[in-house]
Scaffold this active site. Structure first.
Site, PDB file in Angstrom:
ATOM      1  N   ARG A  46       0.853  -1.200   0.000  1.00 25.87           N
ATOM      2  CA  ARG A  46       0.000   0.000   0.000  1.00 25.87           C
ATOM      3  C   ARG A  46       0.881   1.240   0.000  1.00 25.87           C
ATOM      4  O   ARG A  46       0.639   2.193  -0.705  1.00 25.87           O
ATOM      5  CB  ARG A  46      -0.958   0.005   1.206  1.00 25.87           C
ATOM      6  CG  ARG A  46      -1.666   1.349   1.390  1.00 25.87           C
ATOM      7  CD  ARG A  46      -2.947   1.292   2.214  1.00 25.87           C
ATOM      8  NE  ARG A  46      -2.904   0.381   3.326  1.00 25.87           N
ATOM      9  CZ  ARG A  46      -2.234   0.580   4.480  1.00 25.87           C
ATOM     10  NH1 ARG A  46      -1.547   1.678   4.672  1.00 25.87           N
ATOM     11  NH2 ARG A  46      -2.280  -0.330   5.417  1.00 25.87           N
ATOM     12  N   ASP A 170      -7.949  18.446 -14.316  1.00 27.41           N
ATOM     13  CA  ASP A 170      -8.301  17.114 -14.804  1.00 27.41           C
ATOM     14  C   ASP A 170      -7.935  17.098 -16.283  1.00 27.41           C
ATOM     15  O   ASP A 170      -8.591  17.733 -17.117  1.00 27.41           O
ATOM     16  CB  ASP A 170      -9.804  16.851 -14.599  1.00 27.41           C
ATOM     17  CG  ASP A 170     -10.212  15.435 -15.041  1.00 27.41           C
ATOM     18  OD1 ASP A 170      -9.519  14.851 -15.890  1.00 27.41           O
ATOM     19  OD2 ASP A 170     -11.244  14.946 -14.539  1.00 27.41           O
TER      20      ASP A 170
END
Ligand SMILES: *Cc1c(COP(=O)(O)O)cnc(C)c1O
Length: 377
Positions: A46, A170
């Protein structure tokens, strides 16, 4: 290094341990420690995984940023970036952002005390007017989905910097091959890598690049704490996708320009929106800040019935959500990708029932035009 070369030679080339030209898939969750705390850079996947790390280095390189981060989806990437903020903070966003972005802000993150204002970021005056005492960032999508409205990234970033606000872009539609927001002054750039970067409709993923060591540290803390990471298999698929992003975007762009011009001249089509057409108000700005116009075209056939009829007749345009793949896709935003946006809000934005959006693939453009021709007649 030119963009096409950077996609192939950027980041970490191959595998140092074996000389393998392709980064191996390190399908592993944990790593042997020689002694407590003594390990070779990786302790738990992780926190860090070599395959994901190679992808993160590559995306940082091709977006000209400081550090990259890979997440389990574009929405995971966007949500994780928003976790850089705290309850009471305010963010200004482009008004016709991706439907999922609108939904996560207004239905999830608002419950944690974040505040949002949606404006037409293509008009800098509206951005200026939306700034409050607690504003922390401006979140831009350009060109937008599905109306392809264009925002001047440099102008917003310059204004934001002056006010101490972050600029987040974005960049899904343009990809790092055509547009590099960090080079234009943005602080954070993010992608739904599910689209062009993956490029083959076979992976869901998100990528983020930040421009400073401080933002990198903060976002890595969020990525590791929240845990919305991308797995090694999917990280590998994205690296594979990035290698051909240049040629795919060139082909898509060339095909889209020809298709937009064809649609523009077809009497069954009421309006065509494509930034590469002279009729598009954002064309000059796109030429200034991007190296292509992309592969997304929206056009209005006048009604829901006519849109349905078109969908039924097309052979090479697959009816599906998503975009940015080798195969051409078609969708009706009002009923599909933007169904989560309330109807009155859709009307306000101009997302009509007859609006059809196509994602132009890399098939032979003659076949694509012939297909559209027969379906429209
Ligand atoms: C698809 C998309 C997203 C969301 O990404 P997922 O990978 O589907 O989670 C965000 N922004 C834009 C512009 C998109 O097209």
């Amino acid at each position: 290094m030119k963009p096409k070369t950077r996609l192939i030679h950027g980041g970490i080339f191959g595998d140092e341990a074996t000389g393998a030209v392709s980064t191996p898939i390190y399908q592993v969750s944990t790593y042997k420690q020689e002694a407590v705390g003594k390990f070779k850079g990786y302790e738990y996947s992780r926190t860090g995984n070599p395959t994901r790390h190679a992808l993160e280095e590559l995306i940082a390189d091709v977006e000209y940023g400081h550090a990259g981060f890979a997440f389990g989806s574009g929405m995971a990437a966007i949500s994780s970036v928003m976790m850089l903020f705290s309850a009471g903070d305010h963010v200004i966003l482009t008004d016709d952002v991706y439907g999922g972005t609108y939904r996560v802000m207004n239905k999830v993150l608002n419950r944690f005390g974040l505040e949002f204002t949606f404006v037409d970021t293509g008009d800098l005056e509206q951005v200026k007017a939306a700034v409050q005492e607690n504003t922390k960032a401006v979140f831009i999508e350009t060109p937008t989905n599905p109306l392809l409205k264009v925002t001047d990234i440099g102008a917003v970033a310059t204004f934001a910097k002056g006010k101490g606000l972050l600029t987040i872009v974005d960049n899904t539609f343009m990809t790092p091959y055509f547009q590099n927001p960090i080079s234009l002054g943005a602080d954070i750039v993010l992608h739904s890598a599910t689209k062009y970067i993956g490029g083959h409709s076979d992976v869901v993923a998100g990528l983020v690049v930040v421009n400073t060591a401080q933002l990198a540290e903060e976002l890595h803390f969020v990525q590791n704490s929240v845990g919305a990471i991308l797995g090694p298999q999917d990280s590998w698929l994205l690296m594979r996708g990035l290698k051909t992003l240049g040629i795919r975007m060139e082909e898509t762009n060339t095909n889209a320009q020809q298709i937009a011009e064809f649609l523009d001249g077809n009497e069954a089509v009421e309006a065509v929106i494509y930034p590469g057409l002279d009729s598009h108000s954002g064309k000059a700005l796109m030429e200034k800040q991007a190296r292509g116009f992309g592969g997304m075209i929206s056009f209005d056939v006048g009604s829901k019935e006519k849109a349905d009829d078109l969908l039924a007749k097309l052979k090479y345009f697959t009816l599906a959500e998503s975009l940015g793949a080798v195969e051409s896709l078609i969708s009706v935003p009002a009923q599909m990708t933007h169904a989560s946006i309330p109807e009155d809000r859709r009307a306000e934005l101009g997302i009509t029932e007859g609006l059809v959006r196509i994602s132009v693939g890399i098939e032979d453009v003659e076949d694509l035009i012939e297909d559209l021709q027969q379906a429209l007649s």
